[in-house]
Motif scaffolding. Structure first.
Motif, PDB file in Angstrom:
ATOM      1  N   ILE A 180       0.836  -1.205   0.000  1.00 51.59           N
ATOM      2  CA  ILE A 180       0.000   0.000   0.000  1.00 51.59           C
ATOM      3  C   ILE A 180       0.867   1.250   0.000  1.00 51.59           C
ATOM      4  CG2 ILE A 180      -1.623   1.347   1.400  1.00 51.59           C
ATOM      5  CD1 ILE A 180      -2.884  -1.323   2.243  1.00 51.59           C
ATOM      6  N   THR A 181       1.907   1.276   0.845  1.00 51.69           N
ATOM      7  CA  THR A 181       2.780   2.461   0.892  1.00 51.69           C
ATOM      8  C   THR A 181       3.528   2.640  -0.424  1.00 51.69           C
ATOM      9  OG1 THR A 181       4.545   1.130   1.913  1.00 51.69           O
ATOM     10  CG2 THR A 181       3.065   2.332   3.381  1.00 51.69           C
ATOM     11  N   LEU A 182       3.973   1.537  -1.035  1.00 50.13           N
ATOM     12  CA  LEU A 182       4.638   1.638  -2.337  1.00 50.13           C
ATOM     13  C   LEU A 182       3.683   2.178  -3.394  1.00 50.13           C
ATOM     14  CD1 LEU A 182       6.662  -1.724  -2.411  1.00 50.13           C
ATOM     15  CD2 LEU A 182       7.620   0.581  -2.261  1.00 50.13           C
ATOM     16  N   GLY A 183       2.453   1.678  -3.384  1.00 45.31           N
ATOM     17  CA  GLY A 183       1.467   2.147  -4.360  1.00 45.31           C
ATOM     18  C   GLY A 183       1.085   3.594  -4.164  1.00 45.31           C
ATOM     19  N   LEU A 184       0.942   4.029  -2.910  1.00 46.45           N
ATOM     20  CA  LEU A 184       0.593   5.422  -2.642  1.00 46.45           C
ATOM     21  C   LEU A 184       1.674   6.366  -3.147  1.00 46.45           C
ATOM     22  CD1 LEU A 184      -0.934   5.267   0.961  1.00 46.45           C
ATOM     23  CD2 LEU A 184      -2.128   5.870  -1.156  1.00 46.45           C
ATOM     24  N   ASP A 185       2.937   6.033  -2.889  1.00 48.79           N
ATOM     25  CA  ASP A 185       4.031   6.889  -3.346  1.00 48.79           C
ATOM     26  C   ASP A 185       4.034   7.047  -4.856  1.00 48.79           C
ATOM     27  OD1 ASP A 185       5.329   8.036  -1.277  1.00 48.79           O
ATOM     28  OD2 ASP A 185       6.771   6.435  -0.971  1.00 48.79           O
TER      29      ASP A 185
END
Length: 652
Positions: free
Chosen positions: A396-401
């Motif tokens: 999720i954090t990778l996708g948000l960035d």
């Protein structure tokens, strides 16, 4: 550019001088790292390395990084820093004929953001259901079955029994997938709610522009490395992990002679760094003019490559454990249920229980995230839910960035019109874009949503960016000219572009991208436009061609962004002019004080290959007590001589 600079109103210049900026350079670098390091580093690079020669894949990968990745990334950062605009107005400032490139980049980025955020919603689904033991995908659902003697037994659902627990859960429970793209299927309300949640989170992170986004980036750009390290430590403690790493880096030198390997490396570099979408231009536009963007380029390229290798080690240490477990089960089954003897008396004919055999079953993309890694978490036993939560939170954090960076191209382009329209507030723009994208993303909540996702991923997010990358090089090297950009770079950084960069900008990088584009077109012509469907009766995925209407949609998605470039260029050539935009302030005198002209004299190669024909001999002029350096009037073009004459008159 110099003439346009002098003609712009002072009010416009004052407005541009108040453009938002990153709080510091670390924040800018973290934003670039977060944008470049995304899901592709975790679920695509390991698969490509394994399929294309193991450790030997690093050779074509690094070659493409030098001749394609670094040149295009430095080009975009340099253009954004010089023009201080989003891609829409930045390209229009280069030339009237390149105005369509700005529109194309915004349209392509909007399409990618709309479907890319759906991956975040999928990860949220797995994250929320992982707070339980056993994990919901650890067993098949049971259904009653009537036997011949009249008794009722509980057996596995046929669809799950034919496939696996994780495959069934992904296709039936999460997606509730339909038979094909022709069948929309049922509307998935829980998935629709998660898609809304993902867009709402993005809005909260970006509604104040880079000020709010910059604060979030400190966490989202660094926390994935903490989780990757935790997974690596866990993976290395498992049996079979070393076999997985050996398999990953085992070199196959014969692959170097395979053109597909070099093509795969070029594609991975291009998409991993997020090139040609205008996002790097937008993020660099918030940096001061004297920032050394070439240093930033090298930092991002090195971090991105190291992250890909690090993630590959994590994934294959875990895959080695899975292969080890399957090898053990296979061996036990052979002992309990020996297969019949073959013609020469061998009892294990056609059965290979080696770890390497199971490691050859390469898998990438959603299959790696939602099936293979889900299976790994089941194998972890009681601690499985904890590792599942950590893994999907990392995704999720990778996708948000990555989505932050993609949307920044759109936000910056629209907010560049802020001085002309009082309604273009940051909150209004971000809210409108997020709401519009959410409405469009509702198509992914249908049973056929996975098939629509494949279509957008392959045709809206692939070909347009390759074409944009080609035109970027043409716009800089042949329209604006390396002669001028070399001067701009010297003013901003104190150095001129090295020979390799100039060679790549004008020749090598567009040639590589053209080969990638033609190879993709050739594949579509020879193999047709196909997609993977889930066959419930067989419990497996099957590749089939798109129906005629969907093939037309594929062509439409590809041309939706590309078409703007030739249409607007042709219209300009025919005399139909589009709006032009004010140039941002470029503090030449301040930059010359910090980076004085270097008396550069172009070599014969510069004149022949790169069309750099004028030298930069410096002459001192005293103005208001300060010593300024202007170019030698004997070698200046006429437009620059007027500026030098005006400076001399003022000094007199």
């Amino acid at each position: 550019w110099g003439q346009q600079q002098q003609q712009q109103p002072m009010a416009a210049v004052a407005e541009m001088e108040h453009r938002e900026q990153w709080d510091n350079k670390v924040q800018f670098l973290l934003a670039l790292v977060g944008y470049a390091v995304g899901l592709g580093n975790v679920w695509r690079f390991p698969y490509l390395a394994q399929e294309n020669g193991g450790g030997i894949f690093l050779i074509p990968y690094l070659v493409m990084l030098v001749f394609e990745g670094i040149p295009l990334l430095s080009l975009e950062l340099g253009v954004g820093q010089r023009l201080r605009k989003g891609p829409w107005q930045a390209y229009s400032n280069i030339s009237r004929y390149t105005f369509g490139m700005g529109i194309a980049s915004v349209v392509a980025s909007l399409g990618v953001a709309a479907y890319y955020n759906t991956v975040i919603a999928w990860c949220m689904y797995y994250l929320f259901v992982s707070f339980q033991y056993p994990l919901p995908w650890s067993t098949c659902p049971q259904v009653p079955h009537n036997t011949s003697n009249g008794t009722v037994l509980m057996v596995d659902t046929p669809e799950c029994a034919l496939s696996s627990e994780t495959q069934y859960y992904w296709n039936r429970e999460v997606l509730n997938i339909s038979p094909s793209i022709d069948h929309p299927g049922d509307f998935n309300l829980p998935l629709a709610a998660l898609i809304f949640l993902s867009w709402f989170i993005l809005f909260l992170c970006m509604f104040k522009g880079i000020k709010s986004q910059g604060k979030v980036i400190y966490f989202t750009s660094t926390f994935p490395y903490v989780l990757l390290t935790a997974f690596l430590i866990k993976g290395l403690s498992l049996p079979g992990s070393t076999e997985g790493l050996k398999f990953l880096f085992k070199p196959d030198f014969s692959k170097l002679l395979n053109g597909h390997v070099w093509l795969a490396a070029a594609e991975q570099i291009f998409y991993s760094l997020g090139l040609a979408g205008g996002s790097c231009i937008a993020m660099a536009s918030y940096m001061p003019h004297d920032n050394h963007f070439l240093f930033d380029t090298i930092c991002i390229a090195v971090i991105n490559t190291c992250t890909s290798l690090y993630a590959a080690c994590v994934i294959f240490s875990v895959l080695g454990f899975i292969a080890f477990s399957k090898s053990q089960d296979c061996t036990q089954n052979l002992l309990l249920f020996p297969p019949p003897l073959d013609s020469v008396g061998n009892g294990t004919a056609g059965v290979d229980c080696s770890i390497e055999n199971f490691l050859r079953e390469g898998i990438s993309g959603s299959g790696l995230a939602f099936m293979t890694m889900a299976e790994v978490c089941v194998q972890f036993g009681p601690t499985g839910p904890m590792w599942a939560v950590l893994f999907y939170f990392m995704l999720i954090t990778l996708g948000l960035d990555s989505t932050f960076g993609t949307l920044e191209s759109i936000f910056a382009s629209i907010l560049d019109f802020k001085s002309n329209n009082k309604f273009l507030k940051t909150q209004v723009v971000s809210g409108t874009i997020c709401l519009t994208s959410f409405i469009f993303a509702m198509c992914f909540a249908c049973g056929s949503g996975e098939y629509v996702f494949q279509m957008l991923d392959n045709y809206a997010g692939a070909f347009p960016f390759v074409v944009l990358g080609i035109f970027e090089c043409v716009a800089l090297g042949w329209v604006y000219g390396l002669d001028q950009f070399s001067d701009d770079m010297q003013l901003m950084t104190g150095t001129r572009p090295p020979f390799v960069l100039k060679l790549c900008w004008m020749y090598l990088s567009p040639l590589i991208l053209f080969i990638v584009f033609m190879f993709g077109i050739f594949g579509i012509i020879t193999q047709g436009a196909t997609y993977s469907i889930w066959v419930k009766e067989e419990g497996q995925q099957v590749e089939i061609p798109y129906p005629p209407w969907a093939q037309g949609m594929c062509m439409f998605l590809t041309s939706l962004s590309i078409i703007w470039m030739p249409v607007i260029a042709l219209a300009e050539a025919l005399g139909l002019h589009f709006p032009t935009y004010q140039m941002a302030d470029f503090p030449v005198e301040e930059l010359r004080k910090k980076h004085p002209p270097d008396n550069y004299v172009p070599s014969t190669i510069d004149r022949v290959l790169f069309r750099i024909t004028r030298d930069r001999s410096a002459q001192p002029i005293i103005q208001n007590g300060d010593t300024l350096l202007v170019e030698n009037p004997k070698t200046q073009p006429e437009s620059d001589k007027a500026c030098a004459a005006a400076a001399a008159d003022s000094a007199a």
